[in-house]
Design an enzyme around this catalytic site. Structure first.
Site, PDB file in Angstrom:
ATOM      1  CD  GLU A 296     -15.513   4.021 -11.016  1.00 17.63           C
ATOM      2  OE1 GLU A 296     -14.831   3.673 -10.745  1.00 17.63           O
ATOM      3  OE2 GLU A 296     -15.705   5.771 -11.077  1.00 17.63           O
TER       4      GLU A 296
ATOM      5  CG  HIS B 186     -14.544  22.101 -35.122  1.00 14.25           C
ATOM      6  ND1 HIS B 186     -15.143  21.032 -33.587  1.00 14.25           N
ATOM      7  CD2 HIS B 186     -14.268  21.494 -35.808  1.00 14.25           C
ATOM      8  CE1 HIS B 186     -15.883  20.539 -35.160  1.00 14.25           C
ATOM      9  NE2 HIS B 186     -14.890  20.431 -36.055  1.00 14.25           N
TER      10      HIS B 186
ATOM     11  N   GLY C 124      -0.304   4.920  -1.335  1.00 18.51           N
ATOM     12  CA  GLY C 124      -1.963   4.602  -0.663  1.00 18.51           C
ATOM     13  C   GLY C 124      -3.476   4.096  -1.231  1.00 18.51           C
TER      14      GLY C 124
ATOM     15  CG  MET D 128      -2.492  -0.606   1.259  1.00 14.07           C
ATOM     16  SD  MET D 128      -3.816  -0.522  -0.793  1.00 14.07           S
ATOM     17  CE  MET D 128      -3.940   0.968   0.349  1.00 14.07           C
ATOM     18  CE1 TYR D 129       5.500   1.179   2.280  1.00  7.76           C
ATOM     19  CE2 TYR D 129       6.540  -0.215   0.107  1.00  7.76           C
ATOM     20  CZ  TYR D 129       6.811  -0.085   1.252  1.00  7.76           C
ATOM     21  OH  TYR D 129       7.394  -1.137   2.659  1.00  7.76           O
TER      22      TYR D 129
END
EC number: 1.-.-.-
Length: 443
Positions: free
Chosen positions: A173, A431, A41, A38-39
């Site tokens: 998701e 555009h 986060g 989890m380095y």
């Protein structure tokens, strides 16, 4: 007991950025992280980046096993980079272990081998993030077959038949993601409307598109029981007064996230929690205990990595600046749900503006009227902007369509500047782009 000038509990976005900043100022910093996976986060390891990587590769038609390996390579590279970003600094130390407060400024850190270290900090910054919330349903508990979004991103094989509890942003998701990998996906929710915080017309547009893409919905359905067995996960729910059962290979629980304060030893301190279990902070992220701050999801604020980064800015300003920054500056925070196409919003919804008593004008344009949408081959969605008739300022906007996550930032900036909506209406855009639709939308 070793004493440190600064102790940061958790290696998330706000904490790691603060650690690097303070260490580069020559200050002594200790970062405690309970997992070497989890380095950096949640975002780079089990959240934003790996999930979006899987979503994008699913849209490309990449096989799931290949996409899963690509995701692992991405997170491994980012995790290693984040570790060395802190660990290689002369005055910074990264300590692997589970931290637990024993008093206001003292912590006990339990390492993998069971060894316990005691540390004391002059200043402590809590950055332990959030963890998935598990609904209180009979028989519902995590297992090989019942998972949260964290475990679902570590699957080597896609489930043939996936059930998802929750029709919110995370649930949808993952529904879209696994649907793109050709899993059969069924979403169960107790409410009659998906994305319940959105206006009904937006929610309905998303619902129609996801249904057309092949995702099944069981809305207005109360789950009564979950039974896990080697044969699969049987879900019993009540819909329209009728009891129904469905069995899935895997069941993903997407019922939101809660502040990760459990087992942190807060009860051994004077630090106060909110009624929802988050660490209570003021508008400068200070707890009620002097020289202790809370950054990121753990303080109960909006659960976005960019909010954690702004938390860092607020704390940095107190330590190294003039101390003027605060959460009061966050009047307009945009967000995106990376379904396909993505849904982005900022500020008030139409129903909220009406309930608040504003005299509003609603500007609305279907994405089918945008040339770039046809060029890109996806003309689904709609643009919607709420304008205060009195001030001509934008109260809120919802963009559902290709590249909405980019367009929403333009609108957020105009809202932040308190400029009239005509700035966006009369702006010259390149555009073909999705942003140029703001000319027609607001005209």
């Amino acid at each position: 007991m070793k004493k440190y000038q600064n102790i940061i509990v958790g290696f998330g976005k706000g904490g790691k950025t603060l650690a690097k900043t303070l260490a580069m100022q020559g200050q002594e910093v200790l970062v405690i992280e309970q997992s070497d996976q989890m380095y950096g986060g949640t975002c780079i390891n089990i959240g934003c980046l790996p999930s979006k990587n899987l979503i994008i590769n699913g849209e490309k038609g990449m096989p799931f096993s290949q996409a899963s390996e690509a995701k692992r390579a991405l997170t491994s590279k980012l995790r290693n980079k984040n570790y060395h970003m802190i660990a290689d600094l002369e005055t910074a130390t990264v300590l692997d272990g589970k931290a637990k407060f024993t008093s206001n400024y003292e912590l006990e850190v339990t390492q993998k081998d069971g060894n316990k270290l005691k540390v004391q900090g002059e200043r402590i910054f809590i950055n332990t993030g959030a963890t998935p919330r598990i609904s209180k349903i009979d028989g519902l508990k995590l297992s090989q077959n019942i998972v949260t979004s964290k475990e679902a991103m570590d699957w080597d094989e896609k489930p043939a038949n996936l059930g998802i509890i929750g029709a919110g942003y995370i649930g949808l998701e993952f529904a879209g993601m696994f649907n793109s990998f050709n899993s059969k996906v069924t979403v169960i929710d107790g409410l009659a409307q998906i994305l319940s915080k959105e206006d009904q017309d937006v929610s309905e547009a998303v619902f129609q598109d996801l249904t057309a893409a092949g995702i099944n919905f069981r809305l207005d359905s109360k789950i009564e029981k979950v039974e896990d067995s080697p044969a699969g996960v049987k879900v019993t729910y009540q819909q329209a007064g009728e009891v129904k059962e469905e069995t899935f290979d895997k069941l993903l629980v997407a019922a939101g996230r809660k502040a990760n304060t459990q087992d942190l030893g807060i009860e051994n301190t004077d630090i106060e929690l909110t009624e929802y279990g988050a660490i209570k902070v003021d508008n400068k992220l200070r707890t009620n205990v002097a020289n202790i701050w809370a950054l990121g999801d753990v303080n109960g604020g909006p659960q976005f990595t960019y909010i954690s980064l702004d938390d860092f800015r607020i704390v940095k300003d107190q330590l190294l600046g003039n101390g003027e920054r605060s959460t009061k500056d966050r009047e307009f925070v945009p967000y995106t749900a990376f379904i396909t196409p993505p849904l982005s919003a900022v500020g008030m919804k139409e129903h909220e503006a009406k309930a608040a008593g504003y005299d509003i004008k609603v500007y609305k344009l279907m994405a089918s009227g945008i040339p770039k949408a046809h060029v890109a081959g996806d003309a689904r969605g709609l643009y919607k902007v709420i304008v205060d008739q009195k001030t001509k300022q934008i109260l809120g906007a919802t963009i559902y369509g290709l590249e909405s996550h980019e367009v929403i930032n333009l609108i957020s900036l105009v809202m932040k500047l308190k400029a009239p909506y005509t700035v966006l209406r009369d702006m010259i855009y390149t555009h073909p782009t999705m942003a140029e639709a703001l000319n027609d939308l607001l005209n």
